[in-house]
Write an enzyme that holds these catalytic residues in place. Structure first.
Site, PDB file in Angstrom:
ATOM      1  N   ARG A 102       0.907  -1.148   0.000  1.00  0.00           N
ATOM      2  CA  ARG A 102       0.000   0.000   0.000  1.00  0.00           C
ATOM      3  C   ARG A 102       0.943   1.193   0.000  1.00  0.00           C
ATOM      4  O   ARG A 102       1.903   1.223   0.766  1.00  0.00           O
ATOM      5  CB  ARG A 102      -0.871   0.011   1.251  1.00  0.00           C
ATOM      6  CG  ARG A 102      -1.625  -1.300   1.480  1.00  0.00           C
ATOM      7  CD  ARG A 102      -3.100  -1.117   1.323  1.00  0.00           C
ATOM      8  NE  ARG A 102      -3.831  -2.350   1.599  1.00  0.00           N
ATOM      9  CZ  ARG A 102      -4.745  -2.839   0.782  1.00  0.00           C
ATOM     10  NH1 ARG A 102      -5.004  -2.237  -0.361  1.00  0.00           N
ATOM     11  NH2 ARG A 102      -5.399  -3.927   1.107  1.00  0.00           N
ATOM     12  N   ASP A 140      -9.213  -1.902  -6.484  1.00  0.00           N
ATOM     13  CA  ASP A 140      -9.768  -0.595  -6.829  1.00  0.00           C
ATOM     14  C   ASP A 140      -8.734   0.541  -6.750  1.00  0.00           C
ATOM     15  O   ASP A 140      -8.622   1.348  -7.681  1.00  0.00           O
ATOM     16  CB  ASP A 140     -10.912  -0.342  -5.825  1.00  0.00           C
ATOM     17  CG  ASP A 140     -11.886   0.659  -6.354  1.00  0.00           C
ATOM     18  OD1 ASP A 140     -12.207   0.578  -7.550  1.00  0.00           O
ATOM     19  OD2 ASP A 140     -12.305   1.539  -5.583  1.00  0.00           O
ATOM     20  N   ASP A 168     -12.045  -9.115  -3.049  1.00  0.00           N
ATOM     21  CA  ASP A 168     -13.320  -8.464  -2.706  1.00  0.00           C
ATOM     22  C   ASP A 168     -14.406  -8.535  -3.781  1.00  0.00           C
ATOM     23  O   ASP A 168     -15.584  -8.356  -3.475  1.00  0.00           O
ATOM     24  CB  ASP A 168     -13.072  -6.980  -2.378  1.00  0.00           C
ATOM     25  CG  ASP A 168     -12.116  -6.789  -1.207  1.00  0.00           C
ATOM     26  OD1 ASP A 168     -11.991  -7.713  -0.387  1.00  0.00           O
ATOM     27  OD2 ASP A 168     -11.502  -5.715  -1.122  1.00  0.00           O
TER      28      ASP A 168
HETATM   29  O1  F6P Z   1      -8.879  -5.371  -0.628  1.00  0.00           O
HETATM   30  C1  F6P Z   1      -8.523  -6.572  -0.072  1.00  0.00           C
HETATM   31  C2  F6P Z   1      -8.595  -6.522   1.424  1.00  0.00           C
HETATM   32  O2  F6P Z   1      -8.219  -7.790   1.913  1.00  0.00           O
HETATM   33  C3  F6P Z   1      -9.933  -6.091   2.010  1.00  0.00           C
HETATM   34  O3  F6P Z   1     -10.878  -7.122   2.006  1.00  0.00           O
HETATM   35  C4  F6P Z   1      -9.509  -5.632   3.384  1.00  0.00           C
HETATM   36  O4  F6P Z   1     -10.405  -4.669   3.878  1.00  0.00           O
HETATM   37  C5  F6P Z   1      -8.155  -5.023   3.138  1.00  0.00           C
HETATM   38  O5  F6P Z   1      -7.667  -5.584   1.941  1.00  0.00           O
HETATM   39  C6  F6P Z   1      -7.141  -5.264   4.231  1.00  0.00           C
HETATM   40  O6  F6P Z   1      -5.981  -4.573   3.879  1.00  0.00           O
HETATM   41  P1  F6P Z   1      -4.572  -4.711   4.609  1.00  0.00           P
HETATM   42  O7  F6P Z   1      -3.973  -6.015   4.218  1.00  0.00           O
HETATM   43  O8  F6P Z   1      -3.797  -3.550   4.106  1.00  0.00           O
HETATM   44  O9  F6P Z   1      -4.857  -4.670   6.083  1.00  0.00           O
END
Ligand code: F6P
Length: 324
Positions: A73, A105, A129
């Site tokens: 991210r 997304d 998702d």
């Molecule tokens: O978009 C995929 C996802 O697994 C979502 O279902 C969840 O809300 C999010 O990513 C969790 O993100 P991270 O791994 O950054 O905590």
């Protein structure tokens, strides 16, 4: 000179990304392109951290979860135009003809932002998702559903031994897809999703009736985008449903595991779709599925529209007699 294609996996990883890397790398090499991977999403791309993708080193990936390219991210990419320009400059200095972005997304929006800076992009929807406009299915959703179903089936065993109701929270970001699809597949007694209001009074009465009939377990699935399992448990604890209540938050287990058949097949179809887009000079699109077809949706459109839950799934919440 051969056209050089870059591949990056970005955002939350999804089972099926590795098969995609394998199918796409080999398809590109066989069709006269050069390929290079970039590590750790847009973050690695901004720092030009490369991962060589050869016919040989994508071997064995069909049965491997996660992504060998890594992911991240990277809010700076969204927030600072200078970071996006840095990425564009890396791609241009590396002579990348087009960039394939595999992600959800946020990654699609990132690809769109790059396309506005003149980068040729192709996006493959990779997310558990299934919340991306322009495609029926996203890479990883099938494996995630299998994992959820397996977990719920196991929880049912212990729930039955102890006459308990389990509130099980699943992922899905702002979408109720994983929750409602897994609720149907596991015969859950109730579901909480962002798209539909759950009638708590009616649900509580049903749970009470089940308890009095000696039904030994009840399962409620909650989409993280609607509420937390703890919130739902608090509400139901006030309702005298009879059962003891326990909570299970499935968490990141949903993102791992060996890709199931349907995600491997989807990876293959998306790889073929990408090849088609390249051969037609179709850029700045999302590669999606519509039934048996592969379709291209301009990123300009896909980034602005929000995918809604299918009418069939919405109706299932209203009209399906949740097993009593
Ligand atoms: O978009 C995929 C996802 O697994 C979502 O279902 C969840 O809300 C999010 O990513 C969790 O993100 P991270 O791994 O950054 O905590």
């Amino acid at each position: 000179m051969k056209k050089r294609i870059g591949i990056v996996t970005s955002g939350g990883d999804a089972p099926g990304m590795n098969p995609l890397i394998r199918y796409l790398t080999r398809a590109l090499l066989e069709n006269g392109y050069d390929v290079v991977g970039f590590k750790s999403g847009f973050k690695g791309l901004a720092n030009n951290i490369q991962y060589p993708l050869t016919y040989k080193n994508v071997s064995g990936l069909l049965k491997v979860g996660g992504t060998i390219l890594g992911s991240s991210r990277y809010p700076e990419f969204k927030e600072n135009k200078s970071v996006r320009e840095k990425v564009r400059d890396v791609l241009s200095s590396e002579n990348i003809f087009a960039l394939v972005v595999v992600g959800g997304d946020g990654s699609m929006k990132g690809a769109h932002a790059l396309s506005l800076l003149g980068v040729r992009t192709i996006v493959i929807p990779g997310s558990i998702d299934n919340d991306i406009y322009g495609t029926d299915q996203t890479l990883g959703m099938h494996t995630a559903l299998s994992t959820i179903i397996d977990a719920v089936d196991k929880i049912k065993d212990t729930a039955s031994s102890h006459d308990r109701t389990f509130i099980i929270e699943v992922m899905g970001h702002r979408s109720g897809f994983l929750a409602v699809a897994s609720a149907i597949a596991t015969g859950a007694e109730g579901v909480f999703i962002p798209e539909v209001e759950t009638d708590v009074e009616e649900l509580s009465k049903r749970l009470r009736k089940r308890y009095e009939e000696g039904r030994r377990n009840s399962i409620i699935i909650v989409a993280e985008g609607k509420a937390s399992a703890y919130d739902v448990a608090k509400i139901l604890k006030e309702k005298d449903i009879g059962y003891e209540i326990r909570i299970s938050v499935l968490g990141h287990i949903q993102r791992g595991g060996i890709p199931v058949f349907h995600d491997r097949m989807l990876a293959f179809r998306f790889a073929m779709g990408t090849l088609k887009a390249l051969s037609q000079n179709t850029f700045n699109v999302l590669v999606g599925t519509k039934g048996n077809d592969i379709v291209f949706t301009p990123l300009e459109v896909a980034t602005k529209k929000r995918k809604t839950l299918s009418e069939f799934l919405i109706n299932s919440v209203y009209t399906f007699k949740w097993e009593v």
